[in-house]
Design a protein around this motif. Structure first.
Motif, PDB file in Angstrom:
ATOM      1  N   PHE A   1       0.817  -1.214   0.000  1.00 41.83           N
ATOM      2  CA  PHE A   1       0.000   0.000   0.000  1.00 41.83           C
ATOM      3  C   PHE A   1       0.853   1.267   0.000  1.00 41.83           C
ATOM      4  CE2 PHE A   1      -3.015  -3.205   1.307  1.00 41.83           C
ATOM      5  CZ  PHE A   1      -4.184  -2.816   0.653  1.00 41.83           C
ATOM      6  N   ARG A   2       1.935   1.222  -0.736  1.00 40.91           N
ATOM      7  CA  ARG A   2       2.759   2.421  -0.889  1.00 40.91           C
ATOM      8  C   ARG A   2       1.988   3.457  -1.712  1.00 40.91           C
ATOM      9  NH1 ARG A   2       8.990   2.288  -3.189  1.00 40.91           N
ATOM     10  NH2 ARG A   2       9.613   4.383  -2.522  1.00 40.91           N
ATOM     11  N   GLU A   3       2.032   4.699  -1.287  1.00 40.88           N
ATOM     12  CA  GLU A   3       1.261   5.768  -1.927  1.00 40.88           C
ATOM     13  C   GLU A   3      -0.222   5.377  -2.005  1.00 40.88           C
ATOM     14  OE1 GLU A   3       3.204   7.485  -5.424  1.00 40.88           O
ATOM     15  OE2 GLU A   3       5.075   6.523  -4.804  1.00 40.88           O
ATOM     16  N   PRO A   4      -0.869   5.296  -0.852  1.00 42.07           N
ATOM     17  CA  PRO A   4      -2.243   4.766  -0.770  1.00 42.07           C
ATOM     18  C   PRO A   4      -3.268   5.531  -1.599  1.00 42.07           C
ATOM     19  CG  PRO A   4      -1.576   5.805   1.300  1.00 42.07           C
ATOM     20  CD  PRO A   4      -0.342   5.672   0.475  1.00 42.07           C
ATOM     21  N   SER A   5      -2.999   6.788  -1.943  1.00 47.33           N
ATOM     22  CA  SER A   5      -3.957   7.545  -2.750  1.00 47.33           C
ATOM     23  C   SER A   5      -4.203   6.885  -4.103  1.00 47.33           C
ATOM     24  CB  SER A   5      -3.466   8.980  -2.965  1.00 47.33           C
ATOM     25  OG  SER A   5      -2.230   8.992  -3.662  1.00 47.33           O
ATOM     26  N   HIS A   6      -3.206   6.169  -4.622  1.00 41.04           N
ATOM     27  CA  HIS A   6      -3.382   5.461  -5.898  1.00 41.04           C
ATOM     28  C   HIS A   6      -4.431   4.360  -5.784  1.00 41.04           C
ATOM     29  CE1 HIS A   6       0.816   6.710  -7.611  1.00 41.04           C
ATOM     30  NE2 HIS A   6      -0.083   7.663  -7.674  1.00 41.04           N
ATOM     31  N   PHE A   7      -4.431   3.659  -4.678  1.00 41.69           N
ATOM     32  CA  PHE A   7      -5.380   2.560  -4.502  1.00 41.69           C
ATOM     33  C   PHE A   7      -6.770   3.097  -4.174  1.00 41.69           C
ATOM     34  CE2 PHE A   7      -1.101   1.067  -3.492  1.00 41.69           C
ATOM     35  CZ  PHE A   7      -0.974   0.106  -4.482  1.00 41.69           C
ATOM     36  N   ASN A   8      -6.818   4.263  -3.527  1.00 40.48           N
ATOM     37  CA  ASN A   8      -8.109   4.915  -3.328  1.00 40.48           C
ATOM     38  C   ASN A   8      -8.702   5.332  -4.674  1.00 40.48           C
ATOM     39  OD1 ASN A   8      -7.828   4.675  -0.542  1.00 40.48           O
ATOM     40  ND2 ASN A   8      -6.921   6.706  -0.306  1.00 40.48           N
TER      41      ASN A   8
ATOM     42  N   VAL B   1      -6.788  -5.611  -3.267  1.00 41.73           N
ATOM     43  CA  VAL B   1      -7.751  -4.543  -3.550  1.00 41.73           C
ATOM     44  C   VAL B   1      -8.767  -5.001  -4.597  1.00 41.73           C
ATOM     45  CG1 VAL B   1      -8.004  -2.254  -4.583  1.00 41.73           C
ATOM     46  CG2 VAL B   1      -6.220  -2.654  -2.880  1.00 41.73           C
ATOM     47  N   LEU B   2      -8.277  -5.629  -5.668  1.00 38.42           N
ATOM     48  CA  LEU B   2      -9.190  -6.053  -6.736  1.00 38.42           C
ATOM     49  C   LEU B   2     -10.061  -7.224  -6.295  1.00 38.42           C
ATOM     50  CD1 LEU B   2      -7.335  -4.172  -8.440  1.00 38.42           C
ATOM     51  CD2 LEU B   2      -7.779  -5.716 -10.336  1.00 38.42           C
ATOM     52  N   ASP B   3      -9.499  -8.133  -5.513  1.00 35.63           N
ATOM     53  CA  ASP B   3     -10.302  -9.255  -5.044  1.00 35.63           C
ATOM     54  C   ASP B   3     -11.412  -8.765  -4.124  1.00 35.63           C
ATOM     55  OD1 ASP B   3     -10.319 -12.392  -4.884  1.00 35.63           O
ATOM     56  OD2 ASP B   3     -10.663 -11.665  -2.853  1.00 35.63           O
TER      57      ASP B   3
ATOM     58  N   LEU C   1      -8.177   3.904  -7.497  1.00 33.44           N
ATOM     59  CA  LEU C   1      -8.619   2.671  -8.153  1.00 33.44           C
ATOM     60  C   LEU C   1     -10.038   2.306  -7.744  1.00 33.44           C
ATOM     61  CD1 LEU C   1      -5.727   0.014  -8.103  1.00 33.44           C
ATOM     62  CD2 LEU C   1      -7.018   0.768 -10.097  1.00 33.44           C
ATOM     63  N   THR C   2     -10.271   2.239  -6.446  1.00 34.81           N
ATOM     64  CA  THR C   2     -11.563   1.732  -5.956  1.00 34.81           C
ATOM     65  C   THR C   2     -12.685   2.766  -6.053  1.00 34.81           C
ATOM     66  OG1 THR C   2     -10.919   2.343  -3.699  1.00 34.81           O
ATOM     67  CG2 THR C   2     -10.481   0.083  -4.400  1.00 34.81           C
ATOM     68  N   GLU C   3     -12.336   4.045  -5.925  1.00 30.28           N
ATOM     69  CA  GLU C   3     -13.377   5.074  -5.895  1.00 30.28           C
ATOM     70  C   GLU C   3     -13.749   5.592  -7.276  1.00 30.28           C
ATOM     71  OE1 GLU C   3     -11.926   8.062  -3.270  1.00 30.28           O
ATOM     72  OE2 GLU C   3     -11.793   6.691  -1.540  1.00 30.28           O
TER      73      GLU C   3
ATOM     74  N   ILE D   1      -0.915  10.431 -11.946  1.00 29.48           N
ATOM     75  CA  ILE D   1      -1.846   9.533 -12.623  1.00 29.48           C
ATOM     76  C   ILE D   1      -2.119  10.073 -14.028  1.00 29.48           C
ATOM     77  CG2 ILE D   1      -4.106   8.418 -12.590  1.00 29.48           C
ATOM     78  CD1 ILE D   1      -4.159   8.765  -9.583  1.00 29.48           C
ATOM     79  N   TYR D   2      -1.899   9.219 -15.034  1.00 27.21           N
ATOM     80  CA  TYR D   2      -1.997   9.638 -16.423  1.00 27.21           C
ATOM     81  C   TYR D   2      -2.922   8.683 -17.191  1.00 27.21           C
ATOM     82  CZ  TYR D   2       2.087  12.347 -15.106  1.00 27.21           C
ATOM     83  OH  TYR D   2       2.952  13.226 -14.467  1.00 27.21           O
ATOM     84  N   ARG D   3      -3.474   9.207 -18.293  1.00 21.06           N
ATOM     85  CA  ARG D   3      -4.382   8.395 -19.086  1.00 21.06           C
ATOM     86  C   ARG D   3      -4.004   8.475 -20.568  1.00 21.06           C
ATOM     87  NH1 ARG D   3     -11.063   8.350 -18.731  1.00 21.06           N
ATOM     88  NH2 ARG D   3     -11.268   6.162 -19.400  1.00 21.06           N
ATOM     89  N   LYS D   4      -4.080   7.348 -21.247  1.00 18.53           N
ATOM     90  CA  LYS D   4      -3.808   7.321 -22.676  1.00 18.53           C
ATOM     91  C   LYS D   4      -4.946   8.001 -23.412  1.00 18.53           C
ATOM     92  CE  LYS D   4      -2.248   4.330 -26.404  1.00 18.53           C
ATOM     93  NZ  LYS D   4      -1.815   2.959 -26.780  1.00 18.53           N
TER      94      LYS D   4
END
Length: 320
Positions: free
Chosen positions: A128-135, A172-174, A137-139, A315-318
């Motif tokens: 859970f390094r840099e937890p904002s990334h996983f937030n 997180v995904l599970d 993802l889920t939110e 966070i970047y998007r193609k």
């Protein structure tokens, strides 16, 4: 008098208020203990004394690592190279780095070369390094993906080290898939064969598990039956959801597989600007249209000609 006796007197007011407690210590025995301690200390110092790296050897290692793996090793990294290779040089009984490098390169010793690369390039990571990334993802990311793109998501951790990032994603995904209709595939790659073996095993010391929520620990991990080991392992049902393989990000082609999400965090900082741009563009080619790239908190694509756009810090998007 035959033997010299050292008399040490201490008062014991609690147990013997009237008397004295006398310790008699034989001086020859003291001498024996002192010289034994000196000998042990000398052996410890000799075992831990690292050979000093010479200019030629450092330059040779630096050029090899930069050319083949893109990692910059300037003079500021000299002590790092010494600290990571010193024990290996000493364990093989080489008296200098020059002799060690002859053993590695002149004999084309592939196994030792892989170990050298592992020792220099291995970097620390956490769950859970840099937890904002996983937030994020889920939110946002996962709900939007399920709504607009389908139910099966492919994620790649492109520099996974010993696997903490991959297993964080898997948990997180599970957890998300238990509440919503979602299937997932997670791939983890790294430069280091040694780190990949640790990742595949899925075994971690208990002191590494602090960032993992207790609910996840109970659901996804099993403690060792031997309490003295202080280890825990991810259950087969979570280990079977992930795959690991070796990948050098300096390779010109990463294969044909496409991903919806790629994590490449705290890697670009080791490359120069040109190599950073090359790697980011290669990663972008692996993304589906609308896919996401996550970078580390100290990394940016500012000033690069790349086919992605920033939607949040790191966070970047193609482009669609």
């Amino acid at each position: 008098m035959g033997k010299k006796i050292l008399m040490i007197r201490t008062l014991n007011n609690f147990n013997n208020p009237q008397g004295r407690l006398i310790f008699r210590i034989n001086l020859p025995f003291l001498h024996f203990c002192f010289f034994t301690l000196l000998q042990s200390l000398f052996e410890f110092i000799m075992q831990n004394l690292r050979p000093v790296i010479d200019d030629f050897s450092f330059e040779k290692i630096s050029q090899f690592i930069t050319k083949n793996y893109g990692i910059k090793l300037d003079q500021s990294k000299r002590s790092l190279v010494e600290s990571r290779l010193g024990s290996r040089v000493r364990s093989l009984n080489f008296d200098s780095y020059h002799s060690y490098l002859g053993y590695v390169f002149q004999r084309n010793n592939k196994s030792e070369l892989n170990l050298l690369v592992d020792l220099i390039t291995t970097n620390k990571t956490d769950f859970f390094r840099e937890p904002s990334h996983f937030n994020f993802l889920t939110e946002y990311l996962l709900p939007d993906f399920v709504k607009h793109y389908g139910q099966n998501i492919n994620i790649w951790s492109s520099a996974c080290s010993s696997g903490e990032e991959v297993y964080t994603l898997a948990m997180v995904l599970d957890d998300y898939s238990r509440k919503y209709r979602l299937t997932y595939n997670i791939s983890g790659s790294d430069l280091s064969y040694q780190m990949l073996e640790q990742a595949k095993a899925g075994v971690y010391h208990l002191n590494r598990l602090g960032p993992i929520p207790e609910e996840y620990k109970k659901r996804y991990m099993l403690k060792s039956k031997n309490p003295k080991q202080h280890l825990a392992r991810f259950k087969p049902e979570i280990r079977n959801k992930v795959v690991f393989y070796q990948r050098n990000l300096m390779e010109p082609n990463y294969g044909n597989q496409k991903f919806h999400v790629i994590f490449c965090r705290n890697v670009l900082i080791y490359f120069d600007k040109q190599k950073q741009e090359e790697v980011v563009n290669r990663l972008a080619r692996q993304l589906h249209q609308g896919g996401y790239l996550f970078l580390g908190h100290s990394e940016s694509v500012l000033g690069m000609k790349v086919d992605i756009t920033q939607i949040q810090p790191t966070i970047y998007r193609k482009l669609l």
